[in-house]
Design a protein around this motif. Sequence first.
Motif, PDB file in Angstrom:
ATOM      1  N   ILE A 249      -8.751   3.894   2.015  1.00 54.70           N
ATOM      2  CA  ILE A 249      -9.067   2.471   1.821  1.00 54.70           C
ATOM      3  C   ILE A 249     -10.282   2.074   2.650  1.00 54.70           C
TER       4      ILE A 249
ATOM      5  N   ILE B 231       0.842  -1.198   0.000  1.00 56.45           N
ATOM      6  CA  ILE B 231       0.000   0.000   0.000  1.00 56.45           C
ATOM      7  C   ILE B 231       0.881   1.253   0.000  1.00 56.45           C
TER       8      ILE B 231
ATOM      9  N   LEU C 276      -7.678  -4.013  -3.337  1.00 55.70           N
ATOM     10  CA  LEU C 276      -7.854  -2.793  -2.530  1.00 55.70           C
ATOM     11  C   LEU C 276      -9.033  -1.987  -3.080  1.00 55.70           C
TER      12      LEU C 276
END
Lengths: 281, 74
Positions: free
Chosen positions: B43, B33, B67
């Motif tokens: 997120i 990430i 994601l």
Amino acid sequence: MAELGQYLVELAQDGLITWTEQLAAAERFDCTLAEVEEAALVQGILPARYQRNRQAISSAQQLALFKGRVAVVGCGGLGGYAIEELARLGVGTIVAIDPDVFEEHNLNRQLLSSPYRLGQAKVDAAAARVAEINPAVALVPVDAAYAPERAELFFRNVNVVVDALDSVATRLALADSCENLGIPLVHGAIGGWFGQIVTQFPGDGTIRQLYGRWVAGKGLEQRLGNPSFTPALVASIQVAEVCKILLGTGKVLRHRKLSINLLDMEFEEIVLDRQDAAVGQ
Amino acid sequence: MNITVRLFATFRFGRFASATRQYPPQTRISEIIRELQIPDTEISMIMLNGRHADPEQCLCEGDSIALFPVVAGG
């Protein structure tokens, strides 16, 4: 009412009764158009306005829709389309909840808005629209913000709730209320070219899973805004879900999120594993 | 090790939709990430092989992560 039913049976042609005949029946029997519609459906007669529902929805199912009571929480982009489609579908009672008035930035997408209605309460516009397009449908306007402590009052006898809100915190509170009250919830959310739909039944906990990592603030809609077509599409899918729940037919988006990307034109189903029910709690 | 990374909605902007990429053993989801420069606050949901996952989970060869950004407009 038996007399009204008999009168409608005698008038009906090919199982249909026209709008003019319904108006005449309401006047003759001094009753509401909703009472005429119910009396017709009980006799297996379809108000002619629903004749193009036929094949997809039987007369008996049309009666089930008429007896349905659906709450739409939020009367903006998603809610406006949802109310329009529920009313045309013939859902008998729609409880519309929203504290806001129409503003100019709503005009690009909110079906019930117009320059003429700027400053008007969204729920009043909803009531006016439903009275215009299907007077047999009762729209109950609730000019107030959704609050969990009022859920029991707002959702009394409600069969399905439509989540058409625009705040994660309120969506989570609504999802919890529906879990506690044992009411199915059809969630829809949009932002720019993107949208998502999930149907949550009591005990599923799926809405909290969707926002399991959310901490604060808005979503991508804050940057991207919302064009006209995204709410129309997502609300339509929500109404299809409501229709199936009321009729007890078909397969709903339970334990799966429909993720929509209109920029790349992708519709993807994301399975939400039942074993993850506690995620985000 | 090979990890398949799938990005949804705006996370694709300037990045990719899906890619299988090389990472050192024991890489955590949070490291990917960070590498992709996706702010944590954007997120909504992380999935690892189809199940909800925590960013601190370590990955194994062949894992697939997805994601999802927060979508909440109405």
